[in-house]
Design a protein around this motif. Structure first.
Motif, PDB file in Angstrom:
ATOM      1  N   ALA A  15       0.869  -1.177  -0.130  1.00 22.77           N
ATOM      2  CA  ALA A  15       0.168  -0.194   0.049  1.00 22.77           C
ATOM      3  C   ALA A  15       0.786   1.278   0.091  1.00 22.77           C
ATOM      4  N   LYS A  16       1.815   1.329   0.652  1.00 25.43           N
ATOM      5  CA  LYS A  16       2.797   2.348   0.740  1.00 25.43           C
ATOM      6  C   LYS A  16       3.477   2.690  -0.689  1.00 25.43           C
ATOM      7  N   ARG A  17       3.895   1.498  -1.279  1.00 25.85           N
ATOM      8  CA  ARG A  17       4.524   1.630  -2.664  1.00 25.85           C
ATOM      9  C   ARG A  17       3.393   2.124  -3.568  1.00 25.85           C
ATOM     10  N   GLU A  18       2.204   1.801  -3.460  1.00 21.79           N
ATOM     11  CA  GLU A  18       1.281   2.235  -4.234  1.00 21.79           C
ATOM     12  C   GLU A  18       0.946   3.454  -4.275  1.00 21.79           C
ATOM     13  N   VAL A  19       0.810   4.117  -3.072  1.00 25.92           N
ATOM     14  CA  VAL A  19       0.651   5.560  -2.656  1.00 25.92           C
ATOM     15  C   VAL A  19       1.884   6.571  -3.194  1.00 25.92           C
ATOM     16  N   ALA A  20       3.092   5.828  -3.002  1.00 25.94           N
ATOM     17  CA  ALA A  20       4.381   6.614  -3.714  1.00 25.94           C
ATOM     18  C   ALA A  20       3.900   6.690  -5.075  1.00 25.94           C
ATOM     19  N   ASN A  21       3.677   5.546  -5.829  1.00 28.05           N
ATOM     20  CA  ASN A  21       3.605   5.536  -7.212  1.00 28.05           C
ATOM     21  C   ASN A  21       2.583   6.537  -7.837  1.00 28.05           C
ATOM     22  N   ARG A  22       1.187   6.574  -6.956  1.00 25.30           N
ATOM     23  CA  ARG A  22       0.376   7.573  -7.410  1.00 25.30           C
ATOM     24  C   ARG A  22       0.665   8.944  -7.165  1.00 25.30           C
ATOM     25  N   MET A  23       1.589   9.180  -6.219  1.00 22.98           N
ATOM     26  CA  MET A  23       2.024  10.555  -5.996  1.00 22.98           C
ATOM     27  C   MET A  23       3.222  10.815  -7.017  1.00 22.98           C
ATOM     28  N   ARG A  24       3.849  10.139  -7.394  1.00 23.77           N
ATOM     29  CA  ARG A  24       4.677  10.419  -8.416  1.00 23.77           C
ATOM     30  C   ARG A  24       4.203  10.792  -9.607  1.00 23.77           C
ATOM     31  N   ALA A  25       2.993   9.893 -10.075  1.00 28.52           N
ATOM     32  CA  ALA A  25       2.231   9.930 -11.282  1.00 28.52           C
ATOM     33  C   ALA A  25       1.352  11.385 -11.055  1.00 28.52           C
ATOM     34  N   PHE A  26       0.998  11.509 -10.027  1.00 27.48           N
ATOM     35  CA  PHE A  26       0.255  12.806  -9.696  1.00 27.48           C
ATOM     36  C   PHE A  26       1.080  14.120 -10.165  1.00 27.48           C
ATOM     37  N   ALA A  27       2.540  14.078  -9.621  1.00 22.26           N
ATOM     38  CA  ALA A  27       3.446  14.978  -9.565  1.00 22.26           C
ATOM     39  C   ALA A  27       3.714  15.135 -11.085  1.00 22.26           C
ATOM     40  N   ARG A  28       3.733  14.188 -11.914  1.00 18.33           N
ATOM     41  CA  ARG A  28       4.279  14.280 -13.102  1.00 18.33           C
ATOM     42  C   ARG A  28       3.135  14.958 -14.150  1.00 18.33           C
ATOM     43  N   MET A  29       1.816  14.659 -14.034  1.00 17.02           N
ATOM     44  CA  MET A  29       0.771  15.165 -14.560  1.00 17.02           C
ATOM     45  C   MET A  29       0.751  16.668 -14.298  1.00 17.02           C
ATOM     46  N   GLU A  30       0.892  16.985 -12.754  1.00 21.62           N
ATOM     47  CA  GLU A  30       0.855  18.445 -12.673  1.00 21.62           C
ATOM     48  C   GLU A  30       1.988  19.243 -13.475  1.00 21.62           C
ATOM     49  N   LYS A  31       3.146  18.654 -13.510  1.00 24.45           N
ATOM     50  CA  LYS A  31       4.304  19.148 -14.107  1.00 24.45           C
ATOM     51  C   LYS A  31       3.880  19.373 -15.756  1.00 24.45           C
ATOM     52  N   GLN A  32       3.002  18.433 -16.378  1.00 19.94           N
ATOM     53  CA  GLN A  32       2.841  18.524 -17.484  1.00 19.94           C
ATOM     54  C   GLN A  32       1.663  19.510 -17.997  1.00 19.94           C
TER      55      GLN A  32
END
Length: 110
Positions: A82-99
């Protein structure tokens, strides 16, 4: 956030019913000293001290233990997946915000 049983008992308002007070005290001990889950501690306290209305015990316990205590313990007990899943989701969200920001900048600079 750590809180001791003694600190929690000081914050506890006066309780007329002796069985309810003993049940709340036992539940606090189980939660704070023995790291028991909330519902299990309340159930054990209710059975041991003869106070059948678990909602009353839970109300007093939740009144004296800060919400942050439960949130911190919940995140500590989360499975590693679950911790890894949240971390992956946060990275994807940050990437989308940057785009998104780059897209807005491209539109504004045309």
């Amino acid at each position: 956030m750590m809180i001791s049983k003694e600190e929690a008992l000081k914050q506890l308002p006066f309780i007329d019913d002796k069985n309810l007070y003993q049940a709340v005290e036992l539940a606090l001990w189980l939660i704070l000293e023995k790291n028991s889950p909330l519902k299990r501690a309340i159930s054990i306290a209710s059975n041991k001290k003869g106070y059948k209305i678990k909602a009353h015990i839970e109300k007093y316990v939740r009144d004296v233990i800060p919400r942050e205590f439960f949130l911190a313990r919940q995140s500590q007990n989360a499975p590693p997946e679950a911790k890894r899943e949240v971390a992956n989701r946060m990275r994807a969200f940050a990437r989308m915000e940057k785009q998104d920001k780059q897209h807005i900048d491209d539109i504004a600079n045309k």
